[in-house]
Design an enzyme around this catalytic site. Sequence first.
Site, short mmCIF file in Angstrom:
data_model
loop_
_atom_site.label_atom_id
_atom_site.label_comp_id
_atom_site.label_asym_id
_atom_site.label_seq_id
_atom_site.Cartn_x
_atom_site.Cartn_y
_atom_site.Cartn_z
N SER A 22 0.78 -1.07 0.00
CA SER A 22 0.05 0.07 -0.01
C SER A 22 0.94 1.26 0.03
CB SER A 22 -0.96 0.09 1.47
OG SER A 22 -0.03 0.07 2.27
N ASN A 109 -2.34 -2.29 12.92
CA ASN A 109 -3.94 -2.26 12.77
C ASN A 109 -4.41 -1.03 13.50
OD1 ASN A 109 -3.66 -4.71 11.64
ND2 ASN A 109 -4.77 -5.97 13.07
N THR A 154 -38.81 25.20 -14.08
CA THR A 154 -38.89 23.68 -13.78
C THR A 154 -38.94 22.95 -15.12
OG1 THR A 154 -41.37 23.93 -13.99
CG2 THR A 154 -40.22 24.27 -11.78
N HIS A 155 -38.28 21.70 -14.96
CA HIS A 155 -38.30 21.11 -16.28
C HIS A 155 -37.45 21.59 -17.29
CE1 HIS A 155 -41.38 18.41 -14.48
NE2 HIS A 155 -41.96 19.54 -14.24
N LYS A 282 -14.79 29.83 -30.91
CA LYS A 282 -15.29 29.13 -29.76
C LYS A 282 -14.74 29.59 -28.45
CE LYS A 282 -17.74 26.28 -29.51
NZ LYS A 282 -17.42 24.74 -29.70
N ASN A 284 -15.19 27.84 -24.78
CA ASN A 284 -16.00 26.81 -24.14
C ASN A 284 -15.74 26.95 -22.45
OD1 ASN A 284 -16.55 25.75 -26.55
ND2 ASN A 284 -14.35 24.74 -26.68
N TYR A 316 -9.90 -6.38 12.08
CA TYR A 316 -8.89 -6.03 10.55
C TYR A 316 -9.18 -7.12 9.53
CZ TYR A 316 -5.75 -3.79 7.53
OH TYR A 316 -5.24 -3.28 6.49
N GLN A 321 -7.11 -2.22 3.49
CA GLN A 321 -5.98 -1.53 2.72
C GLN A 321 -6.69 -0.68 1.58
OE1 GLN A 321 -2.17 -3.26 2.07
NE2 GLN A 321 -2.49 -3.05 -0.26
N LYS A 324 -8.01 3.65 1.72
CA LYS A 324 -7.40 5.27 1.80
C LYS A 324 -7.41 5.88 0.45
CE LYS A 324 -4.03 3.35 3.95
NZ LYS A 324 -4.79 2.33 4.49
#
Length: 475
Positions: A22, A109, A154-155, A282, A284, A316, A321, A324
């Site tokens: 790890s 651990n 709305t919509h 353009k 963007n 554990y 592992q 993270k």
Amino acid sequence: MALWGGRFEQGVAEVTQEFGASLPVDKALYRQDIAGSKAHAAMLAAQGIISHEDERAIREGLEGIEADIDAGTFVFDINDEDIHMAVESELTRRIGEAGGRLHTGRSRNDQVATDTRLAAKALARDLMQANLGLRRALLVEADKAGATVLPGMTHLQHAQPVLLSHHLLAYVWMFTRDFGRLRSAFDASDASPLGAAALAGTTYPLDRRMTAETLGFSSVIDNSLDAVSDRDFLLDLEYACAVMAVHLSRLSEEIVLWSSQEFGFITLSDSYSTGSSIMPQKKNPDFAELIRGKTGRVVGDLTQLLVTLKGLPLAYNKDMQEDKEGALDAAHTLMQCLSVMTGMVSTWTVHADRMRAVMHRGHLAATDVADYLAKRGMPFREAHAVVGHLVLEAEKRGCDISELPFEAFQEASELFRRDITGALDIDAIVAARTTEGGTAPSAVADQFKRAQARYLVDESSMALLSPVVEMGHGA
């Protein structure tokens, strides 16, 4: 041979060494790991478990290792598996036997759980600070917006007129809730697992509260099994990140729409736009689109951790592992998104004239016309139907309901008087919505004060957070 290799006659296969390591991920937690080891060593000495001479050698050795990692001169070896073994093996190489005593009364651990909680606190704190920065930018823009109106939708269809400040404050409240979720994640991380050892505690007379206080934790975890196996605090952090990423994505979508030629409500700063490699005209909104896209990563990180944890028995397991990488990715991705969004909002140009120019599309006054009839005694459902016919008439004439002649209203209902023109005025429609939380200028002014007050409370609360161990360079 690995530090745990005494029971083994053969070393692990090269492929499994790389697969099981790890270190590429958890080396980002080197400051947390070193801080935890220094606190543990100081406690061992205070309890008479190791000598003060050994503690001093350990502390000075760890400080030297941290300085080398900070400077970028420390060479990590994948054979060390993880940051804990990388630091401990180098410490022992530098100071000899004293380095081997550091792990007394401790397991990887509880060590990894401690490191991860310290990192989660630091990440949550940094995200809370970035959240405040975006809220501050939105509050500034809401204040600047003044009486600017735009079509509320709305919509994605024109619905009713609202103040731009009202619209922006809706996002302020979203991010205010996000701050609360981050604070909850910080608090969930703010308990020390150190001293739980592998899963059952230890026979050494450890002072867990001493190490907790040294590391800035507000409490210790009550159950040793829970201490080493709990990752709820990471779920809390990643959930807070995922929800805030969704809110950022929604705002990004509005920015993409508003900056289009069809809408034309805002123009983004050149610093937060890109061009085309083939089409020279353009401009963007790439960064708004990218924030929208990165939301999938953050949500995916949460899903990954939920699935990883769902079938694990106590205590554990090596599966953990995988906890993270997603948390670090979610936090770092969101931090970048917050920074970019704050910059976009702070530098855009609002075209209030364009927003007002499109107000006479979509029959935004229709609801108020129905309310006009209802206030004169007509049942609202009947009034709804009457106004629906007026809208249909306007559609046939190719105009907005507000542009119909008075005669059309009279034909629809004898309750209409010439004062119906007041119900068709956009500013009057906005000003009439004075209920708490409504879009009237007076209601928005009150809302702004509450949002600003909440911002100041949250800003002040940052000074009251328990101490954190800062993330290291490149973490």
